[in-house]
Structures are given as structure tokens and as C-alpha cells.
Design a protein around this motif. Structure first.
Motif, mmCIF file in Angstrom:
data_model
loop_
_atom_site.group_PDB
_atom_site.id
_atom_site.type_symbol
_atom_site.label_atom_id
_atom_site.label_comp_id
_atom_site.label_asym_id
_atom_site.label_seq_id
_atom_site.Cartn_x
_atom_site.Cartn_y
_atom_site.Cartn_z
ATOM 1 N N ILE A 21 0.828 -1.203 0.000
ATOM 2 C CA ILE A 21 0.000 0.000 0.000
ATOM 3 C C ILE A 21 0.863 1.254 0.000
ATOM 4 C CG2 ILE A 21 -1.785 1.301 1.232
ATOM 5 C CD1 ILE A 21 -2.609 -1.380 2.507
ATOM 6 N N LEU A 32 -9.407 2.823 -3.913
ATOM 7 C CA LEU A 32 -9.460 2.296 -2.552
ATOM 8 C C LEU A 32 -10.370 1.071 -2.482
ATOM 9 C CD1 LEU A 32 -8.677 2.539 0.400
ATOM 10 C CD2 LEU A 32 -10.595 4.109 0.719
ATOM 11 N N LEU A 35 -8.430 -1.872 -3.555
ATOM 12 C CA LEU A 35 -7.504 -2.320 -2.520
ATOM 13 C C LEU A 35 -8.229 -3.076 -1.410
ATOM 14 C CD1 LEU A 35 -5.064 0.705 -2.089
ATOM 15 C CD2 LEU A 35 -4.497 -1.573 -2.931
ATOM 16 N N MET A 36 -9.411 -2.590 -1.016
ATOM 17 C CA MET A 36 -10.171 -3.267 0.034
ATOM 18 C C MET A 36 -10.590 -4.660 -0.424
ATOM 19 S SD MET A 36 -10.331 -1.449 2.801
ATOM 20 C CE MET A 36 -11.574 -2.399 3.654
ATOM 21 N N LEU A 169 -4.999 1.844 4.833
ATOM 22 C CA LEU A 169 -6.120 2.018 3.911
ATOM 23 C C LEU A 169 -7.014 3.176 4.336
ATOM 24 C CD1 LEU A 169 -6.901 -1.730 3.276
ATOM 25 C CD2 LEU A 169 -6.279 -0.072 1.520
ATOM 26 N N CYS A 172 -5.582 6.281 3.212
ATOM 27 C CA CYS A 172 -5.910 6.461 1.798
ATOM 28 C C CYS A 172 -7.299 7.075 1.644
ATOM 29 C CB CYS A 172 -5.859 5.128 1.062
ATOM 30 S SG CYS A 172 -4.231 4.374 0.922
#
Length: 247
Positions: A21, A32, A35-36, A169, A172
Motif C-alpha cells: 500500500i 481504494l 484495494l479493500m 487504507l 488512503c
């Protein structure tokens, strides 16, 4: 509590999500979201959600929700029942800065009679385990992050890695709060009024009566406010306006 399905195994030589990340490189909620999804896939979860911590005088759960892959029907159920803000999960998060983990009981009301609906578990959470953390923005606004799935509770190094990955995260996500704010058009006073009344739970017809305008005009204000806030619907526009402290 023992639940089925172990986390998906990582490929040999694959680095931890934590080290992949780069908060500075994430500029949009879409990035995002990707990424999650990678994170929950890596660790064997099925669902995730990020929402502002429920407060006694705040609006519905769906309007506090910032980012999630929860089914729309599930969000609607929690809205109607008011179960989430009264849950054991939220009560426990208010009492600690550490991550919490547990089974379906975390989504049950913490006290008998809390919420509008009976103390029943809402599918698909009826047979899932949850991992949750309470995180704060730079300005101190509290947010809840929850990962849910049919797997064992994270422990040891995995628990620590998940927590640190969620912190990154969330950073982010906070960056996306500010990334588009300078480019967004300024909302008119009428648009702000409509969003504020909608956040208070008023329908378009009720807002029209309150403001002395037609329901069609109210709808047009919502459409323009949604466009200016780069939102996909009214609910997201309200959430973004609140995040930017416009309402």
C-alpha cells in the motif's frame, strides 16, 4: 467460537498486503475499493465496510456509510432495524482502541430492547465472524471499519498485520476526502438546505413544503448537488457534504 473456511492461502513469495500500500498513490474511492477487495480476498473475508461511528443524534446507518461491499438489502435491513448502532460491536469499540474480533453475536443488540427490531441476526451476518477497528481522521472524527467472513478470528501476527493494513487504507480514504474538494463546485444555499433536510430524514415532498418550492425543484437541487459533489446518488451526496462539513 469455531467457524468454517480457513483464510485463502497466500502464494509463495507473495508480499504482505501491508507493504503493497502506497497511501500517496491512492487518489480515488474506486482505487481504494479495489484495494479493500484485494485485502479481504487475501485474508478470507467476504464483506467490508467503513462508516462514521454512530452517534445518538445522527441519521440512518446508510447515510453514515462511506465505503462497503455490503449487499443493498443488508444495508436497508440495518437502516430499518437500527440494530447496528445498538450492537455489541459498537459498544465494545467505544471502550477500546484495540481491534475486536468475534462471531455473529457482535451484530446483536448489546442490551435487550435496543433498536427498533427484535434481537435477530440479519443475513448474511447470521453465520459470519467479524474483525473491527475504530480509527480516527486527522481531525479526530471516529470511523468504524469492519471485515466479515466465514473464517476463524484473526490472531497473533495476522491480527497485527490486518490492523496496520486497515490503518494505511483508512489514510488512503482520508486522502480521497480532500483530493477532489478543491475542484468541486460550490454548492448553492438551496442545495445545502435540501441536503441538510434530507440528512434529517425528510422526503422530497416534505422538503418542498418546508422550503415552499415544488418537489420537482427539490429533485433538481439534489441532482445538481450530487453532480457537484461527484457522488453517484443522493445518499452518497449527503455523506460527502457531511464529510466536507457543508451540512
Amino acid at each position: 467460537m469455531k467457524v468454517t473456511n480457513e483464510p485463502a492461502s497466500r502464494r509463495e513469495g507473495e508480499t504482505d498486503m501491508l507493504f503493497e500500500i502506497d497511501p500517496a498513490s491512492v487518489r480515488t474511492e474506486y482505487e481504494l475499493l479495489h484495494l479493500m477487495r484485494r485485502l479481504i480476498s487475501r485474508y478470507g473475508f467476504a464483506h467490508f465496510m467503513i462508516a462514521r461511528l454512530p452517534m445518538a443524534d445522527e441519521q440512518r446507518f446508510s447515510e453514515r456509510l462511506m465505503l462497503s461491499n455490503w449487499p443493498a438489502e443488508l444495508v436497508q435491513q440495518y437502516d430499518a432495524s437500527e440494530t447496528f448502532q445498538a450492537s455489541l460491536l459498537i459498544e465494545r469499540l467505544r471502550q477500546t482502541k484495540l481491534p475486536i474480533a468475534g462471531g455473529p453475536e457482535l451484530m446483536e443488540p448489546a442490551r435487550k430492547g435496543a433498536g427498533k427490531a427484535p434481537a435477530i441476526l440479519l443475513p448474511p451476518h447470521a453465520d459470519m465472524a467479524h474483525f473491527a477497528v475504530l480509527l480516527h481522521t486527522t481531525y479526530g472524527e471516529p470511523f468504524v471499519v469492519v471485515l466479515s467472513g466465514k473464517r476463524d478470528e484473526p490472531a497473533g501476527g495476522e491480527r497485527a498485520t490486518l490492523y496496520l493494513a486497515l490503518v494505511q487504507l483508512f489514510e488512503c480514504l482520508e486522502r480521497t476526502f480532500d483530493a477532489g474538494s478543491g475542484a468541486r463546485e460550490k454548492l448553492s444555499s438551496r442545495e445545502i438546505e435540501c441536503l441538510r433536510w434530507a440528512a434529517a430524514g425528510k422526503s422530497s415532498d416534505e422538503i418542498a413544503i418546508i422550503l415552499g418550492i415544488s418537489a420537482y425543484t427539490v429533485s433538481s437541487y439534489f441532482k445538481s448537488a450530487t453532480r457537484k459533489l461527484d457522488a453517484v446518488n443522493r445518499m452518497q451526496a449527503i455523506a460527502r457534504a457531511m464529510r466536507m462539513k457543508l451540512i
